[in-house]
Design a protein around this motif. Structure first.
Motif, mmCIF file in Angstrom:
data_model
loop_
_atom_site.group_PDB
_atom_site.id
_atom_site.type_symbol
_atom_site.label_atom_id
_atom_site.label_comp_id
_atom_site.label_asym_id
_atom_site.label_seq_id
_atom_site.Cartn_x
_atom_site.Cartn_y
_atom_site.Cartn_z
ATOM 1 N N LEU A 136 0.822 -1.216 0.000
ATOM 2 C CA LEU A 136 0.000 0.000 0.000
ATOM 3 C C LEU A 136 0.854 1.263 0.000
ATOM 4 O O LEU A 136 0.487 2.264 -0.634
ATOM 5 N N ASP A 141 -1.163 4.694 -0.776
ATOM 6 C CA ASP A 141 -2.240 4.696 0.218
ATOM 7 C C ASP A 141 -1.614 4.769 1.611
ATOM 8 O O ASP A 141 -1.596 3.800 2.370
ATOM 9 N N HIS A 144 -3.882 4.157 5.039
ATOM 10 C CA HIS A 144 -4.211 2.752 5.289
ATOM 11 C C HIS A 144 -2.952 1.970 5.668
ATOM 12 O O HIS A 144 -2.975 1.132 6.590
ATOM 13 N N SER A 147 -2.027 2.678 9.279
ATOM 14 C CA SER A 147 -2.927 1.978 10.191
ATOM 15 C C SER A 147 -2.540 0.505 10.332
ATOM 16 O O SER A 147 -2.487 -0.034 11.445
ATOM 17 N N LEU A 148 -2.242 -0.135 9.211
ATOM 18 C CA LEU A 148 -1.831 -1.544 9.248
ATOM 19 C C LEU A 148 -0.492 -1.715 9.952
ATOM 20 O O LEU A 148 -0.287 -2.687 10.695
#
Length: 169
Positions: A136, A141, A144, A147-148
């Protein structure tokens, strides 16, 4: 004990790979594959092919790594071994990531993550999450991916997994 011999060759091959002796690792993996094929032991064949695929990935030979990894995946699916299937998908995801195929890498890492979650394999979740995040990041991105990576870091620290912690950071 040809099975024991094959397993020993694989172990030595992994040691050679992780200590930077690519030529020795490949030689040992090829030798273990030859013995495993004579035994018609698909589990051992898959492990030997996997080591060869990682060696090809590390050498930047992505087409060879893809072919070997696909053979591993097919064997693991035939054996209905979801743990090894997840590992084969992780291998192919890395091949895609290093080869610049970020959408495909994200998809393969997500499949790995899903299989490991379904199996209750928490040991690999931090690694899998950081793999999705790496793809990502390359796709832009960032929110996201961040967050991961935060989720991955929590899991890695919980399990005192220093490698996954470093990768997430």
């Amino acid at each position: 004990d040809r099975t024991g011999e094959t397993m020993a060759l694989l172990g030595l091959g992994h040691v050679a790979m992780f200590t930077g002796d690519a030529a020795k690792a490949s030689s040992l993996a090829e030798e273990s594959l030859a013995v495993a094929r004579t035994l018609t032991d698909d589990h051992l064949v898959a492990h030997a092919l996997s080591l060869l695929a990682w060696q090809a990935t590390n050498a930047g030979s992505y087409e060879r790594a893809e072919a070997l990894g696909t053979e591993v995946l097919d064997l693991c699916r035939t054996l209905e071994d979801t743990g090894e299937t997840a590992e084969a998908l992780f291998l192919l995801a890395n091949v895609a990531l290093f080869g610049g195929e970020y959408e495909r890498a994200a998809s393969l890492f997500r499949q790995t993550l899903s299989l490991n979650r379904d199996r209750g394999d928490e040991q690999h979740l931090a690694r899998d999450l950081s793999g999705v995040a790496a793809a990502l990041l390359n796709l832009g991105d960032l929110a996201h991916a961040r967050s991961l990576l935060q989720e991955s870091l929590v899991l890695a620290r919980r399990d005192d997994d220093r490698w996954s912690s470093a990768m997430s950071l």
